[in-house]
Design an enzyme around this catalytic site. Structure first.
Site, PDB file in Angstrom:
ATOM      1  N   GLU A 111     -12.227   2.091   3.957  1.00  0.00           N
ATOM      2  CA  GLU A 111     -11.114   3.030   3.755  1.00  0.00           C
ATOM      3  C   GLU A 111     -11.514   4.463   4.132  1.00  0.00           C
ATOM      4  O   GLU A 111     -10.720   5.204   4.695  1.00  0.00           O
ATOM      5  CB  GLU A 111     -10.643   2.953   2.300  1.00  0.00           C
TER       6      GLU A 111
ATOM      7  N   GLU B 117     -10.924  -6.073  -1.973  1.00  0.00           N
ATOM      8  CA  GLU B 117     -10.602  -5.638  -3.342  1.00  0.00           C
ATOM      9  C   GLU B 117      -9.830  -6.675  -4.147  1.00  0.00           C
ATOM     10  O   GLU B 117      -9.994  -6.762  -5.374  1.00  0.00           O
ATOM     11  CB  GLU B 117      -9.775  -4.339  -3.311  1.00  0.00           C
TER      12      GLU B 117
END
Ligand SMILES: C[C@H](O)CC(=O)SCCNC(=O)CCNC(=O)[C@H](O)C(C)(C)COP(=O)(O)OP(=O)(O)OC[C@H]1O[C@@H](n2cnc3c(N)ncnc32)[C@H](O)[C@@H]1OP(=O)(O)O
Length: 724
Positions: free
Chosen positions: A115, A135
């Site tokens: 990210e 995640e």
């Protein structure tokens, strides 16, 4: 070890290289996040800095946000421990930086790591770098803008697939899809990234902010179709978990209201999800799995694992051939020994079929399959055993036969050779009784099908050497198993803790509860199938044999069902002959077989345990608890006797060996969430009504009375013994 920190070096070319330093995976710990803010602030202010390169030290960009922080949140309930990163750092500082930022990515960029890279204005990667947003496998969603930027960089469908399946891609694929701008050899990574950053600053290359892109998203109606299909898929793959649907909702928000609004919603939902029981369970299992490789007096005493190049397997039945498959596909030579050529041929054929099925399922290339099969050699005598590093005996569960085999191989194999047995129940001291090599005797307990199931229970006796344990742990990892070291007792850790699972289900049926209702409820709880379908799959012969072992070892707390014998008498043998509790037909899912009912009725008459001859009235919740609390009760005994090093090892083993849902954190973790006192009170009540099968163990009683979690170390309650 140095504390996690961030460095910045400004070169003569005017490029500031900002480096994450937090070995082994440069996890984004709180000091890393504050260090990044600090260094970016400095680089933006300095006149001698024209552009930035963000990288990670030690050949790994970053394994993502520090998962230890989640654990702290779970322990304290304090969500403010999670810093605001997505807007403050990734949008405001990195993406909106007045100077171009290029990510130089190597090894891996996962979760928050990827990210951060997606917030940069370009990404240069080394070959074979893993890129992913895993995640969801931790019960949360990407929280540093990943739900918004990944779809904008590589299109909605592929981005959703990567997130829902938590499956990384390689940089080569990332380049094709547009996530990566260039792939360069590792030694040129920094040089090329610096130049790329300068090229952006001098407008020779585009200055792209991923969050602002829309070119890969498609029309609103196309996106809605993709999201709808993904929601259906998520329902199937993750029926009891909230994070998959939440992830899709957040993606949709960004598509409708723009990337920035998507980031805001993402941050809010992320924090809500961190606090769920699903995240607690999955984060627990993440660390629990890693703890299994830390064995006191084995992995912390400076021993070096010896290289295992060639092994021998005795017995080419279902287990032996599955074990052989696991080794040959990992490039380890295997000698498979059988007692005659007919059995040997059968074993070899099973191995070939196993390897072929791995190719069909895309797990192995044809070339690798051919190579694997070339590592296999059949044998009818011991002549090929002279240079093996390990023998795994996988014959039928007969003590005299095993004793004979062990005294033979002790004479024939080299003195360093590990002598392992795949017994699932027999005491290892008995197996090795007729040898003088007690230190080399060890259990290598695989779960069926052995080439697929990930758990390897390594069983040690008082005499097994630390070296043998370490060697088996190491080769276990090489063949992609998760080794869990356990002590020696009937059933070891997993089968011992779970023997009441099938028995309690049988007990309930004889109290009048419907077989298929039980299976449905257990599947809804999260196991892949209920106890009766499982029994159909593993075959009734095993159920009878194992049932006897446990009845002998633990008299007074077993239920011996008449049903399995009756099924066998009626020509049923489960999936093996297509007739069990279910009907098995090629190409269709198993269907409940109504014609099994008269056999069940007969069994109920034989057992005659229904109160007043009438079926008991019971809720769905009680059914699940009456099946799983006896497992918790036996797990308590496993903990009390020190069969596992720590409670979390039993959690890992239950997830990997019994497919207990990982999002419930494993059997002990789940029981602690339910509450030891509640489990104790329930068992006590049932034991008064239905007998000693449900009688709470002393360990459970003490923990319930003291308000102590079952997972607390042994010293937390009195009188624990140890087999480790
Ligand atoms: C806001 C964000 O969106 C949220 C997030 O980023 S959540 C995190 C997302 N990232 C992940 O899920 C990746 C988790 N890590 C992994 O899958 C694997 O560790 C890996 C592929 C990075 C490396 O695997 P491997 O080389 O086999 O090493 P492995 O034994 O797993 O890990 C090495 C050590 O790093 C630790 N570690 C790995 N990733 C970590 C992380 N993200 N945070 C904290 N510790 C981590 C492990 O606990 C282990 O510690 P130990 O040595 O004390 O047991």
């Amino acid at each position: 070890m140095a504390k996690p920190h961030v460095t910045m070096e400004v070169g003569n070319d005017g490029v500031a290289v900002v480096t994450l330093i937090n070995p082994p995976v440069n996890a984004l710990a709180i000091p890393i996040i504050s260090g990044l803010k600090e260094k970016f602030d400095e680089a933006t202010r300095r006149n001698d800095v024209k552009a930035l390169v963000l990288t990670g030290k030690g050949g790994r960009f970053s394994g993502g946000f520090d998962i230890n922080v989640f654990q702290k949140v779970h322990a304290t309930g304090d969500i403010s421990l999670v810093p605001d990163v997505s807007v403050e750092l990734v949008v405001n500082i990195i993406e909106d930086c007045k100077k171009p930022v290029v990510a130089a990515v190597e090894g891996l960029a996962l979760g928050g790591g990827l990210e951060l890279a997606m917030g940069c204005h370009a990404r240069i990667a080394a070959p074979k770098t893993q890129l992913g947003l895993p995640e969801l496998s931790l019960g949360v969603i990407p929280g540093f803008g990943g739900t918004q930027r990944l779809p904008r960089l590589l299109g909605l469908s592929k981005a959703i697939e990567i997130m829902l399946l938590s499956k990384p891609i390689m940089s080569e694929e990332g380049k094709k899809l547009g996530l990566i701008d260039a792939i360069v050899p590792s030694q040129e990574l920094l040089k090329v990234s610096r130049q790329w950053a300068l090229d952006i600053s001098e407008r020779r290359k585009p200055w792209l902010r991923s969050l602002h892109r829309t070119d890969k998203i498609g029309s609103l109606s196309e996106s809605r179709d993709v999201l709808k299909a993904a929601r259906q898929q998520a329902k199937k793959i993750a029926p009891n978990m909230p994070q998959h649907q939440a992830c899709l909702d957040v993606i949709e928000e960004g598509i409708i209201h723009g990337g920035y609004n998507g980031v805001l919603k993402e941050a809010k939902v992320f924090k809500e999800l961190v606090l769920t029981e699903t995240a607690k369970g999955l984060v627990h299992i993440f660390f629990a799995q890693r703890m299994t490789s830390k064995i006191p007096n084995v992995t912390d005493v400076g021993l070096k694992p010896r290289h295992i190049k060639k092994i021998a397997i005795i017995g080419g039945g279902l287990m032996g051939s599955g074990i052989a498959t696991a080794f040959i596909v990992s490039n380890i030579h295997v000698v498979l020994k059988e007692i005659n050529s007919e059995y040997l041929q059968k074993g070899t054929k099973t191995i070939e079929a196993n390897v072929r099925s791995l190719v069909t399922r895309g797990k192995l290339t044809r070339d690798k399959a051919d190579k694997a099969l070339s590592m296999l050699k059949g044998a009818l005598d011991y002549s090929d055993f002279k240079d093996v590093d390990m023998v795994i005996e996988a014959v039928i569960e007969s003590v005299p036969l095993k004793q004979k085999i062990f005294s033979e191989i002790e004479k024939i194999c080299p003195p360093h050779c590990i002598l392992a047995t795949n017994t699932s129940t027999i005491d290892l001291n008995l197996v090795g009784e007729k040898t003088s090599s007690q230190d080399r005797i060890i259990g290598a307990h695989f779960f069926s099908p052995a080439h697929i199931m990930p758990l390897l229970e390594i069983v040690r006796t008082d005499k097994t050497s630390a070296q043998a344990i370490l060697d088996l742990m190491t080769v276990g990892k090489t063949i992609k198993k998760a080794p869990v070291v356990v002590g020696n007792c009937t059933g070891f850790a997993v089968n011992r803790a779970f023997f009441p699972y099938a028995q309690s289900a049988q007990l309930l049926v004889h109290l009048g509860v419907d077989v298929f209702r039980i299976d449905r409820l257990i599947s809804s709880f999260g196991l892949p199938m209920g106890p009766f379908q499982l029994q159909d799959l593993s075959g009734y012969g095993i159920a009878v044999a194992v049932g006897k072992e446990f009845a002998n070892a633990f008299p007074g707390r077993t239920f011996q069902t008449p049903l399995v014998d009756l099924l066998i008498k009626n020509g049923r043998n489960g999936k093996a002959n297509g007739k069990g509790y279910y009907i098995y037909e090629k190409g269709s899912r198993p269907r409940p077989d109504p014609s099994v009912q008269p056999i069940i009725e007969e069994s109920r008459r034989v057992a005659n345990i229904m109160p007043n001859g009438k079926p008991i009235n019971i809720t769905d919740k009680e059914i699940v608890e009456m099946i799983l609390f006896p497992v918790v009760n036996e797990a308590c005994r496993v903990l009390d006797e020190g069969v596992v090093v720590r409670a979390s090892d039993l959690d890992t083993a239950s997830v990997l060996g019994m497919s207990f849902p990982s999002y419930r954190g494993g059997i002990v973790f789940w029981a602690d969430l339910v509450g030891p006192k509640y489990v104790y009170d329930s068992l006590k009540k049932w034991s008064q009504r239905f007998g000693d099968f449900y009688k709470p163990s002393k360990f459970l009683e003490e923990r319930a009375a003291g308000g102590i979690p079952l997972s607390a170390p042994a010293s937390s309650s009195s009188g624990s013994r140890s087999r480790m």
